[in-house]
Design a protein around this motif. Structure first.
Motif, PDB file in Angstrom:
ATOM      1  N   HIS A 639       0.774  -1.184   0.011  1.00 32.60           N
ATOM      2  CA  HIS A 639       0.108   0.076   0.034  1.00 32.60           C
ATOM      3  C   HIS A 639       0.854   1.233  -0.116  1.00 32.60           C
ATOM      4  O   HIS A 639       1.228   1.639   0.964  1.00 32.60           O
ATOM      5  CB  HIS A 639      -0.948  -0.104   1.225  1.00 32.60           C
ATOM      6  N   GLN A 642      -0.293   5.474  -3.337  1.00 28.78           N
ATOM      7  CA  GLN A 642      -0.174   6.109  -4.718  1.00 28.78           C
ATOM      8  C   GLN A 642      -1.471   5.744  -5.558  1.00 28.78           C
ATOM      9  O   GLN A 642      -1.542   4.268  -5.802  1.00 28.78           O
ATOM     10  CB  GLN A 642       1.153   5.832  -5.478  1.00 28.78           C
ATOM     11  N   ILE A 643      -2.321   6.514  -5.654  1.00 28.33           N
ATOM     12  CA  ILE A 643      -3.471   6.004  -6.765  1.00 28.33           C
ATOM     13  C   ILE A 643      -2.951   5.360  -7.657  1.00 28.33           C
ATOM     14  O   ILE A 643      -4.016   4.294  -8.213  1.00 28.33           O
ATOM     15  CB  ILE A 643      -4.268   7.342  -6.753  1.00 28.33           C
ATOM     16  N   GLN A 644      -2.346   5.880  -8.796  1.00 31.06           N
ATOM     17  CA  GLN A 644      -1.839   5.246  -9.677  1.00 31.06           C
ATOM     18  C   GLN A 644      -1.350   3.686  -9.757  1.00 31.06           C
ATOM     19  O   GLN A 644      -1.430   3.228 -10.468  1.00 31.06           O
ATOM     20  CB  GLN A 644      -0.725   6.321 -10.570  1.00 31.06           C
ATOM     21  N   LEU A 647      -4.388   1.834  -9.471  1.00 33.59           N
ATOM     22  CA  LEU A 647      -4.655   1.791 -10.848  1.00 33.59           C
ATOM     23  C   LEU A 647      -4.084   0.704 -11.704  1.00 33.59           C
ATOM     24  O   LEU A 647      -4.981  -0.036 -12.481  1.00 33.59           O
ATOM     25  CB  LEU A 647      -4.897   2.985 -11.534  1.00 33.59           C
ATOM     26  N   ALA A 648      -2.563   1.016 -11.677  1.00 32.00           N
ATOM     27  CA  ALA A 648      -1.874   0.013 -12.666  1.00 32.00           C
ATOM     28  C   ALA A 648      -2.233  -1.559 -12.192  1.00 32.00           C
ATOM     29  O   ALA A 648      -2.493  -2.321 -12.998  1.00 32.00           O
ATOM     30  CB  ALA A 648      -0.550   0.421 -12.189  1.00 32.00           C
ATOM     31  N   ALA A 651      -5.528  -2.528 -13.574  1.00 29.49           N
ATOM     32  CA  ALA A 651      -5.304  -2.660 -15.126  1.00 29.49           C
ATOM     33  C   ALA A 651      -4.452  -4.203 -15.402  1.00 29.49           C
ATOM     34  O   ALA A 651      -4.899  -5.070 -16.151  1.00 29.49           O
ATOM     35  CB  ALA A 651      -4.402  -1.581 -15.898  1.00 29.49           C
ATOM     36  N   VAL A 652      -3.661  -4.352 -14.604  1.00 29.61           N
ATOM     37  CA  VAL A 652      -2.781  -5.721 -14.701  1.00 29.61           C
ATOM     38  C   VAL A 652      -3.600  -6.706 -14.394  1.00 29.61           C
ATOM     39  O   VAL A 652      -3.671  -7.875 -15.053  1.00 29.61           O
ATOM     40  CB  VAL A 652      -1.321  -5.648 -13.807  1.00 29.61           C
ATOM     41  N   MET A 654      -6.921  -7.025 -14.731  1.00 32.07           N
ATOM     42  CA  MET A 654      -7.728  -6.993 -16.056  1.00 32.07           C
ATOM     43  C   MET A 654      -7.251  -8.142 -17.005  1.00 32.07           C
ATOM     44  O   MET A 654      -7.690  -8.705 -17.751  1.00 32.07           O
ATOM     45  CB  MET A 654      -8.427  -5.708 -16.500  1.00 32.07           C
ATOM     46  N   LEU A 655      -5.839  -7.390 -17.371  1.00 32.59           N
ATOM     47  CA  LEU A 655      -5.118  -8.169 -18.233  1.00 32.59           C
ATOM     48  C   LEU A 655      -4.797  -9.743 -18.044  1.00 32.59           C
ATOM     49  O   LEU A 655      -5.009 -10.548 -18.815  1.00 32.59           O
ATOM     50  CB  LEU A 655      -3.717  -7.582 -18.169  1.00 32.59           C
ATOM     51  N   LEU A 658      -8.187 -11.367 -18.910  1.00 36.66           N
ATOM     52  CA  LEU A 658      -7.942 -11.657 -20.214  1.00 36.66           C
ATOM     53  C   LEU A 658      -7.364 -12.743 -20.509  1.00 36.66           C
ATOM     54  O   LEU A 658      -7.802 -13.739 -21.337  1.00 36.66           O
ATOM     55  CB  LEU A 658      -7.429 -10.360 -20.771  1.00 36.66           C
ATOM     56  N   ALA A 662      -8.241 -16.158 -22.181  1.00 35.98           N
ATOM     57  CA  ALA A 662      -7.661 -16.669 -23.480  1.00 35.98           C
ATOM     58  C   ALA A 662      -7.134 -18.163 -23.332  1.00 35.98           C
ATOM     59  O   ALA A 662      -7.457 -18.910 -24.221  1.00 35.98           O
ATOM     60  CB  ALA A 662      -6.801 -15.884 -23.967  1.00 35.98           C
ATOM     61  N   GLY A 665      -9.775 -20.693 -23.242  1.00 31.90           N
ATOM     62  CA  GLY A 665     -10.450 -21.050 -24.654  1.00 31.90           C
ATOM     63  C   GLY A 665     -11.437 -19.857 -24.784  1.00 31.90           C
ATOM     64  O   GLY A 665     -12.118 -19.732 -26.073  1.00 31.90           O
TER      65      GLY A 665
ATOM     66  N   ILE B  92       1.714  -0.732 -19.615  1.00 28.21           N
ATOM     67  CA  ILE B  92       0.410  -1.579 -19.212  1.00 28.21           C
ATOM     68  C   ILE B  92      -0.410  -1.186 -20.255  1.00 28.21           C
ATOM     69  O   ILE B  92      -1.360  -1.828 -20.701  1.00 28.21           O
ATOM     70  CB  ILE B  92       0.118  -1.057 -17.685  1.00 28.21           C
ATOM     71  N   TRP B 102      -6.686  -8.363 -29.368  1.00 24.86           N
ATOM     72  CA  TRP B 102      -6.434  -9.921 -29.775  1.00 24.86           C
ATOM     73  C   TRP B 102      -7.783 -10.674 -29.467  1.00 24.86           C
ATOM     74  O   TRP B 102      -8.364 -11.537 -30.025  1.00 24.86           O
ATOM     75  CB  TRP B 102      -5.354 -10.359 -28.617  1.00 24.86           C
TER      76      TRP B 102
ATOM     77  N   LEU C  24      -2.412   6.591 -15.782  1.00 22.52           N
ATOM     78  CA  LEU C  24      -1.442   5.907 -15.104  1.00 22.52           C
ATOM     79  C   LEU C  24       0.058   6.381 -15.268  1.00 22.52           C
ATOM     80  O   LEU C  24       0.588   6.530 -14.111  1.00 22.52           O
ATOM     81  CB  LEU C  24      -1.230   4.445 -15.636  1.00 22.52           C
TER      82      LEU C  24
END
Lengths: 665, 160, 105
Positions: A639, A642-644, A647-648, A651-652, A654-655, A658, A662, A665, B92, B102, C24
């Motif tokens: 912790h 840092q907000i960013q 956020l990162a 995003a990671v 979410m990735l 994904l 994938a 399938g 990122i 993709w 970001l």
């Protein structure tokens, strides 16, 4: 009005008790208010008693009962109640009247005492408790008041608490009566177990009524004897009489109250009240329990009369005479003369109060001296006291015709004479009459005749507030004889529930002559024996009693109260001391050892659990917390604030989802 | 649907957005932000949701962009300093874009052409809002009121 | 050439990624807000695109409705967010998010 007084019977004991509480709340300086409150309470009780007395005159065997439920447990209800019958009514009037005289006398007698207010509070409480006792219609309620009377007597005997002897006497009175009370209590429990009720009269189902008595049968004797134990304690019967002479340590009005109206009367009253239990299943009125009562009474009466002869303390002589008279009453009850016994109790209440108050007046005049050998010649210095005292003395001795004690004593003798089981009590009682006359004559001669000695030189007559009650009681003692004469045995009939008839012929009976001769012999013997005692040197006290001169061993035996106290000291008290020591030892070494042993076992167990706790459970918990804390520290590093970064991370994440999608399938 | 229009709008929008994200000066970035939203609104028009496009223009260019400009002005003293650029964000973002693209390309069912539909009139939208969507509408109204009051309370000068 | 749904979605994804980049990489609080607005706009674009390309258009138009509500909510979010930026600036005298780290554990 009749029903009014019956529903309000509870007021008679309640008002003096309330007065007592009110007085207790006063400050020590409010002497006048205290005395006034106490006297008002007592006057109210007297008035109520007379109101209660009136309806009982109207019909023979009047009996009114007022029962109420105290509390309910399960399907059983514990009921108490008040009863008004001739026995209770006569006692009420006597107690409140004598009590009133004593209250008024106390105002003078206690005038110099610093605890005047407390004294009147106790006195009112004493009187209220006794009035309640008389009215009780339940053995339990009676027992409650009985114990209250005991408490009040304890407080009053030990009134001068700064004196160790008074404290000891109070303790002795309390403990000795308690021994009897234990019997009483056991008897009460037994009675309740058998009959299921403690109410005396309850519309036919009370324990003194035929239905209740029918449930007892064989156990009645034992119950009666257990209850008699209580009466023995309270009324100072042998062997529980030892507290009564010691009770003289209290102020003289207290002695008067105890000996005349309240405390000791309770025992006789109790026996009279539960008389159906004693007489149950008797033939010719003789039962084993009543026989015990007779013999206890005879022993007490004779023994106390003998001891009284050799006493030097003016109050102790009276105390032993009370014990003796109570024995006489017990004999009367035992042989079936209930009415005679109660009559004697009433008459005795008046003249014994008179005698005690007279002795109080003498003591007051002689600056607190109790020893009769140091008095003398008070006849001239204290004329009122002398006259009233003489009246009391003659009533006690039983001088016929004009003094109340005589008639009742003759009634008792007559009842004793016809006792079917044995004639011994009768002759022993006759001896008792002689002895009574003898010791009273001795006392009168020592105190009032002859020359003044050490203590009586500066004697003076008591103030009016003290002499007035004396005169009132003397008048009562004489006039009470009117209702007692055999010619018109009104009181006798009243107590027995029969109409009275007037018959002058009954005035002249053989018993009167027997009595006259015996009393004359007693007084004559007294005058002859002690003729020189009064004339002894005015400076020297009469150290040597004529009787002591003649029979030194016997005299010492009697003067030391037949060594009964010493006997108790050697036996009962030594035993109890030893038992206490044994218990102490047991407690110290045996039980304590056991307790310590258990303690040690417990401690070992505790040590065991402690180690388990510390090394097992605690360590586990510690590890867990340490791990949690370390993890938390690690997490908190992430912790950054840092907000960013957050956020990162999103995003990671979410990735990653994904990629997972994938891959799947 | 016009392919050329689509390409033009796409380039405009993405270029403006990229400018808004990367321009050093905040005020320039805010203006690029407004342009990017014009492009998005144009997309909505292209897709036949004219009402939403207009709402977007009104709200974003009329209100949010202006708010941003105001905020920039209010915090001006701090703005001019150069803060540098966090390159890990670029990585990122590129990774997310690649992943999404993709996934979209992999899904064959998405390669469809728009069907012919009845024009969406404001009347229909209004009917829908006042019938099936009346509760969400009320909730949004409440939310906006709360946001209004909350923003006011937050931004109000504290009394000392 | 007629644009397919895929193309729209790719544009939307690009827009989203640019917004994410802004949120970001820039150290200024207002840029973060701008980036978030752009990501929300990309989502709205997706709503509308899916509505438009649905084989049987819904009645009522669900995608359009969602987009409308989303716009309203993002407007509210922008208002509150910008107010917070102002407050933070007033309090810390900075809008640099690197220095706003009171939540650090």
């Amino acid at each position: 009005m009749n029903s009014g007084i019956i529903t309000n019977l509870w007021l008679i004991p309640a008002v003096p008790c309330a007065a007592s509480l009110a007085i207790l709340s006063l400050s020590n300086a409010r002497r006048k208010s205290a005395a006034v409150l106490a006297v008002i309470g007592q006057v109210f009780a007297l008035g109520m008693s007379i109101f209660a007395f009136l309806p009982t005159l109207q019909t023979n065997s009047f009996r009114a009962v007022q029962n109420f439920t105290w509390f309910t447990f399960g399907d059983q209800a514990l009921r108490l109640g008040f009863v008004l019958d001739p026995l209770a009514a006569a006692m009420l009037v006597m107690i409140s009247l004598v009590g009133l005289c004593i209250f008024i006398f106390s105002i003078g007698y206690m005038a110099g005492d610093k605890n005047f207010v407390r004294f009147f509070a106790y006195l009112s409480f004493f009187s209220g408790a006794m009035l309640g006792l008389v009215l009780a219609n339940s053995l339990l309620l009676l027992f409650i008041f009985w114990e209250l009377v005991g408490l009040a007597s304890y407080l009053l005997i030990g009134f001068w608490i700064e004196r160790p002897s008074a404290a000891a006497a109070a303790k002795k009175a309390f403990i000795t009566t308690r021994i009897g009370d234990m019997g009483f209590f056991l008897g009460m429990l037994w009675l309740y177990k058998r009959s299921g009720t403690l109410l005396f009269y309850d519309g036919g189902s009370g324990c003194l009524e035929s239905a209740g008595l029918a449930t007892l049968r064989a156990s009645a004797t034992f119950i009666a004897l257990l209850i008699f134990c209580g009466a023995m304690g309270k009324s100072g019967q042998f062997p529980l009489h030892v507290w009564l002479p010691d009770a003289m340590e209290g102020p003289t009005p207290v002695s008067a109250l105890i000996h005349a109206a309240t405390m000791v009367a309770a025992g006789v009253f109790l026996v009279a009240r539960v008389y159906p239990l004693f007489s149950l299943g008797g033939i010719n009125g003789v039962t084993s329990s009543l026989t015990v009562v007779v013999w206890i009474g005879v022993t007490t009466a004779l023994m106390a009369a003998l001891i009284a002869i050799a006493q030097a303390d003016i109050k102790r002589i009276l105390a032993y005479s009370t014990v003796s008279q109570l024995g006489l009453m017990m004999v009367s009850l035992g042989v079936g003369g209930v009415a005679a016994g109660i009559m004697h109790l009433l008459a005795h209440g008046f003249f014994k109060a008179l005698l005690f108050l007279g002795s109080g007046s003498v003591i007051h005049g002689c600056q607190g001296e109790h020893d009769i050998r140091k008095m003398g010649g008070l006849r001239r210095l204290m004329p009122v006291t002398f006259v009233t005292y003489a009246v009391g003395m003659m009533a006690l001795s039983g001088v016929p015709f004009f003094f109340s004690g005589a008639w009742t004593k003759e009634e008792i003798l007559r009842a004793t004479e016809h006792w079917p089981r044995s004639h011994a009590p009768y002759f022993l009682m006759l001896a008792g009459v002689v002895l009574t006359a003898l010791y009273m004559t001795r006392q009168i001669i020592y105190v009032f005749f002859g020359n003044s000695r050490v203590a009586s030189e500066r004697a003076h007559e008591s103030p009016r507030v003290m002499t007035m009650p004396l005169i009132a009681l003397a008048v009562c003692a004489i006039f009470f004889s009117v209702v007692l004469t055999p010619a018109w045995p009104w009181l006798h009939a009243y107590l027995r529930g029969e109409p009275a008839q007037f018959d002058v012929a009954r005035l002249i009976q053989p018993m009167v002559f027997v009595s006259l001769v015996l009393v004359g012999a007693g007084i004559g013997l007294g005058i002859w024996v002690y003729r020189k005692a009064g004339a002894q040197d005015r400076q020297r006290s009469a150290e040597i009693d004529p009787l002591e001169y003649a029979q030194p061993a016997l005299f010492r035996f009697l003067a030391n109260k037949m060594w009964i106290d010493e006997l108790y000291g050697r036996t009962v008290i030594t035993f109890s001391w030893a038992a206490a020591r044994l218990s102490d030892w047991m407690d110290r070494y045996f039980w304590d050892g056991l307790v310590r042993g258990f303690g040690a076992v417990g401690r070992v167990f505790a040590m065991l659990t402690t180690s388990v706790d510390e090394h097992g459970i605690n360590a586990g918990v510690d590890e867990t917390t340490a791990g949690t804390r370390g993890l938390g520290r690690l997490m908190s590093k992430a912790h950054s604030g840092q907000i960013q970064t957050y956020l990162a991370a999103l995003a990671v994440g979410m990735l990653a989802l994904l990629l997972l999608y994938a891959w799947l399938g | 649907m016009n392919g050329a229009a689509f390409i033009v709008i796409s380039i405009l929008t993405l270029a403006a957005a990229l400018a808004a994200a990367t321009l050093r000066k905040l005020m320039h970035a805010a203006l690029s932000f407004a342009v990017a939203f014009v492009g998005i609104a144009a997309f909505f028009f292209l897709l036949g949701a004219e009402f939403v496009g207009l709402a977007l223009v009104f709200i974003y260019i009329g209100a949010v962009a202006v708010l941003i400009v105001f905020t920039i002005l209010l915090t001006r003293r701090d703005i001019e300093k150069d803060r540098g650029f966090n390159w890990s964000g670029v990585i990122i973002a590129v990774a997310v874009f690649c992943g999404l693209t993709w996934a979209i390309l992999k899904t064959a069912s998405l390669s469809i052409v728009a069907p012919h539909i009845r024009a969406l009139t404001v009347k229909r939208i209004g009917e829908a809002l006042m019938t099936s969507y009346v509760w969400p509408l009320q909730c949004i109204g409440l939310l906006l009121t709360a946001a209004l009051i909350g923003a006011l309370v937050l931004a109000m000068e504290e009394k000392r | 050439m007629t644009p397919t749904l895929q193309i729209f979605l790719i544009v939307s994804a690009a827009l989203f990624s640019i917004g994410l980049l802004a949120a970001l990489s820039r150290r200024h609080a207002i840029f973060i807000l701008i980036g978030i607005e752009m990501m929300l706009a990309a989502a709205n674009l997706n709503f509308i695109a899916f509505w438009r390309f649905a084989p049987k258009p819904h009645q009522p138009p669900v995608g359009v409705m969602l987009a409308l509500f989303s716009i309203a909510i993002s407007a509210a979010e922008a208002a509150v967010g910008l107010a917070m930026v102002i407050v933070a600036y007033r309090h810390y005298r900075t809008t640099n998010v690197d220095q706003l780290d009171q939540l650090k554990g």
